[in-house]
Scaffold this active site. Sequence first.
Site, PDB file in Angstrom:
ATOM      1  N   HIS A  65       0.836  -1.201   0.000  1.00 19.21           N
ATOM      2  CA  HIS A  65       0.000   0.000   0.000  1.00 19.21           C
ATOM      3  C   HIS A  65       0.876   1.259   0.000  1.00 19.21           C
ATOM      4  O   HIS A  65       0.597   2.235  -0.720  1.00 19.21           O
ATOM      5  CB  HIS A  65      -0.912  -0.033   1.227  1.00 19.21           C
ATOM      6  CG  HIS A  65      -1.705   1.214   1.441  1.00 19.21           C
ATOM      7  ND1 HIS A  65      -1.360   2.170   2.373  1.00 19.21           N
ATOM      8  CD2 HIS A  65      -2.826   1.680   0.840  1.00 19.21           C
ATOM      9  CE1 HIS A  65      -2.233   3.158   2.349  1.00 19.21           C
ATOM     10  NE2 HIS A  65      -3.137   2.897   1.427  1.00 19.21           N
ATOM     11  N   GLU A  68       2.315   1.833  -3.427  1.00 14.21           N
ATOM     12  CA  GLU A  68       1.319   2.408  -4.349  1.00 14.21           C
ATOM     13  C   GLU A  68       1.262   3.931  -4.198  1.00 14.21           C
ATOM     14  O   GLU A  68       1.218   4.664  -5.192  1.00 14.21           O
ATOM     15  CB  GLU A  68      -0.053   1.806  -4.067  1.00 14.21           C
ATOM     16  CG  GLU A  68      -1.185   2.407  -4.878  1.00 14.21           C
ATOM     17  CD  GLU A  68      -2.452   2.625  -4.071  1.00 14.21           C
ATOM     18  OE1 GLU A  68      -3.021   3.734  -4.153  1.00 14.21           O
ATOM     19  OE2 GLU A  68      -2.875   1.685  -3.366  1.00 14.21           O
ATOM     20  N   HIS A  69       1.279   4.396  -2.954  1.00 15.70           N
ATOM     21  CA  HIS A  69       1.231   5.835  -2.710  1.00 15.70           C
ATOM     22  C   HIS A  69       2.422   6.557  -3.340  1.00 15.70           C
ATOM     23  O   HIS A  69       2.281   7.659  -3.883  1.00 15.70           O
ATOM     24  CB  HIS A  69       1.228   6.111  -1.198  1.00 15.70           C
ATOM     25  CG  HIS A  69      -0.129   6.104  -0.589  1.00 15.70           C
ATOM     26  ND1 HIS A  69      -0.592   7.137   0.190  1.00 15.70           N
ATOM     27  CD2 HIS A  69      -1.131   5.195  -0.640  1.00 15.70           C
ATOM     28  CE1 HIS A  69      -1.824   6.850   0.609  1.00 15.70           C
ATOM     29  NE2 HIS A  69      -2.171   5.675   0.120  1.00 15.70           N
ATOM     30  N   GLU A 141      -4.207   8.068   7.732  1.00 14.45           N
ATOM     31  CA  GLU A 141      -5.173   7.204   7.046  1.00 14.45           C
ATOM     32  C   GLU A 141      -5.466   5.962   7.871  1.00 14.45           C
ATOM     33  O   GLU A 141      -6.627   5.526   7.973  1.00 14.45           O
ATOM     34  CB  GLU A 141      -4.608   6.816   5.675  1.00 14.45           C
ATOM     35  CG  GLU A 141      -5.519   5.929   4.844  1.00 14.45           C
ATOM     36  CD  GLU A 141      -4.888   5.552   3.517  1.00 14.45           C
ATOM     37  OE1 GLU A 141      -5.227   4.472   2.992  1.00 14.45           O
ATOM     38  OE2 GLU A 141      -4.046   6.329   3.003  1.00 14.45           O
TER      39      GLU A 141
END
Length: 425
Positions: A65, A68-69, A141
């Site tokens: 994840h 991906e950012h 987040e």
Amino acid sequence: MKLSEYPEIGEKLYSTVLPNGLEIRVLPKKDFSTYYAAFMTNYGGAHRRFNTDGRTVDTPAGVAHFLEHKMFDLPNGDNALNILSANGADPNAFTSSGVTCYYFQCTEGFEENLRMLLHFVSTPYFTDETVAKEQGIIAQEIRMGEDNPGMTVYYNLLKLLYDHHPIRDRVAGTVESISGITAQTLYDCHKVFYAPSNMVLCVEGDIEPELVERIAAGELPSERAEVPRADFGGKEGPLPAGRECREKAPVSAPQFLIGAKLECARGGEDALRQHLVSALCLRMLCGTSSPLYTRLYADGTLNMDFDYETDFSAGTGTVIIGGESRDPDRVLEEFSLEVERIGREGFDGEAFERARRASLGARLRGLEDFDNVCVSMAFGVFDGYCALDSFRVLETVTADECRRFAVENLCREKLAISVIEPAGK
């Protein structure tokens, strides 16, 4: 490129494998104005331990994840999201437990947008400073997700079902786990998992398939890398690791999920058939026309939020049903009794045919959504089947197959329930 025709649904599919191992799928749509491209790697949140070059590598939770950012940052200081948007594209990405996918949709500038998509995904650029900054952003987040009752009830269910498989942990990781991610961690994981041999490119639109092939061959590394092997730990047992989890949160009504884990087919058409049988079985058991839903909706036990799904990800298969209910325990009991009844009596033949036709109709309508088609195609490549074969295979699924699926996988002893109850009650 190889041509496969599907006259029953009016589709043509071109496919090839580049020398570097990249799988390409192209669905030409003559005279359509929309283009869509999905570039997916077989790498998600559950791929924390893997074997490559004869060694075993462990990474913190949340790397996929996090990667991906950061992939949208380019070495010259530009951001690929901004460049694609300025060129008329609508780009985005997502990371699940099993895959990471980068995609865009546009009506013009397709070739330039495709080149940019392939360029930025294959061009890692990380610094200690930008990683530290992103740790703060993703930590926020994660904290927001921890306050989300829907995510809490979901991951509590996965922890009930799975004893040790990393799918039970949040894709984004924890605040503590991402603090251990460095720029070198990202470079190492990108090198292993973002190799073309571990990826697939799916494109749909008014485009020549050979052009897509040429662009991909020109933008991506030419060497063929070893495909990493994920290590998810030992085989999970057939029964849930736990049966029940209850927490309190500031919600207006109880939220619940009931689930079961499946033993996945090995791949190919067997995997496709399992996906279709499980989905059709759940439609028969829990759909809005099912006896169970009709009965529980009529007396107010269920409402319109009730839903169901099957998720096949990172070597796992999970059945999940749930929503809001004033009495989740009654839903579990009634569902278990319904499965037992179906085991004795089978599904009604006419109702089954209606459900199968409805499923076929939904899939036909889904062909209009380029994003749905391309992402489904990409998932299928990793599992060894073609998503367009769903129509042919679904025609051969029988009511008794669905009955056996329910009896073998959804019996009382294989179910677990996760509930979030209103605080103070």
